[in-house]
Design a protein around this motif. Structure first.
Motif, PDB file in Angstrom:
ATOM      1  N   GLN A   6       8.588 -12.826 -10.346  1.00  0.00           N
ATOM      2  CA  GLN A   6       7.049 -13.729 -10.715  1.00  0.00           C
ATOM      3  C   GLN A   6       7.604 -14.566 -11.918  1.00  0.00           C
ATOM      4  OE1 GLN A   6       3.699 -11.406 -10.982  1.00  0.00           O
ATOM      5  NE2 GLN A   6       2.716 -12.876 -12.302  1.00  0.00           N
ATOM      6  N   THR A  10       7.177 -18.470 -11.739  1.00  0.00           N
ATOM      7  CA  THR A  10       6.108 -19.081 -12.974  1.00  0.00           C
ATOM      8  C   THR A  10       6.962 -20.276 -13.619  1.00  0.00           C
ATOM      9  OG1 THR A  10       5.000 -17.185 -13.501  1.00  0.00           O
ATOM     10  CG2 THR A  10       5.102 -18.705 -15.027  1.00  0.00           C
ATOM     11  N   ASP A  14       5.970 -24.056 -13.538  1.00  0.00           N
ATOM     12  CA  ASP A  14       5.739 -24.690 -14.613  1.00  0.00           C
ATOM     13  C   ASP A  14       6.479 -25.960 -14.855  1.00  0.00           C
ATOM     14  OD1 ASP A  14       3.823 -22.958 -15.420  1.00  0.00           O
ATOM     15  OD2 ASP A  14       5.008 -21.627 -16.821  1.00  0.00           O
ATOM     16  N   ALA A 170       1.577 -17.802  -9.094  1.00  0.00           N
ATOM     17  CA  ALA A 170       2.723 -17.187  -9.135  1.00  0.00           C
ATOM     18  C   ALA A 170       2.747 -15.745  -8.401  1.00  0.00           C
ATOM     19  CB  ALA A 170       3.280 -16.962 -10.583  1.00  0.00           C
TER      20      ALA A 170
END
Length: 212
Positions: A6, A10, A14, A170
């Motif tokens: 995860q 992420t 991002d 995510a």
């Protein structure tokens, strides 16, 4: 492992630049210590993703009678034996259909004719239909395949597969990757030792390594 996956997802989300379209999320899988010239060592797996693929999945069904009627509810296209014969005589149309379709399903009784008419088109693309047995429910089968991705290495050490879309979040995407990694580790001869690395990225974004 799920937490570290995860984190990588992420980062990938991002760091992805803003785009004016909905990006898919894919993983690249690098294998090692495998002789992929030997077909028995190649990866060829269908995996149902718990959070779905995040994309439309094109599914074509070859069926007759009641099964064909029920398939109309869920499939993108339903073809019968006459359509199959016509496709066999139209190589360009058959190739277009194969390239546009993610998965094919066919009643088991039609598989022999599919091999005869479309085997040279579908076989090399890894798209021979999933046979539907008499007791199988066509609606359940198609709905399950809508959440399915194919892991296929062929003779390459690096291969890719879709794991979601950027707006899924995510956690959902990492759940999908976790299922894929577990399936790979269970099927590879040396398990995780045969995985050289896994990277996650959006369509246009930078790749981030997934710890495995």
């Amino acid at each position: 492992m799920a937490d570290t996956i995860q984190e990588a997802v992420t980062l990938a989300l991002d760091d992805a630049p803003e785009r004016n379209f909905r990006e898919t999320v894919d993983i690249a899988i690098n294998l090692r210590d495998l002789d992929l010239n030997d077909p028995s060592n190649r990866i060829d797996e269908s995996v149902v993703l718990p959070a779905g693929t995040g994309q439309e999945t094109q599914i074509v069904v070859f069926a007759e009678g009641e099964t064909a009627v029920r398939a109309e509810e869920v499939a993108d296209e339903v073809l019968d034996s006459d359509d199959l014969e016509e496709l066999g005589d139209d190589d360009d149309r058959a190739k277009d259909l194969a390239d546009e379709t993610d998965f094919f399903v066919a009643e088991a009784s039609l598989m022999q004719d599919i091999g005869r008419y479309l085997g040279t088109v579908l076989g090399p693309r890894g798209k021979m239909p999933t046979p539907l047995q008499p007791d199988d429910d066509i609606v359940d089968t198609v709905n399950r395949m809508k959440n399915t991705v194919q892991l296929r290495s062929r003779d390459r050490r690096t291969f890719h597969t879709r794991v979601g879309a950027e707006d899924m979040g995510a956690e959902a995407i990492s759940d999908n990757i976790d299922v894929i990694v577990r399936r790979l580790e269970a099927n590879l001869e040396k398990g995780p030792l045969n995985i050289d690395g896994i990277f996650v990225k959006t369509t246009m974004g930078p790749a981030k390594e997934v710890p495995v």
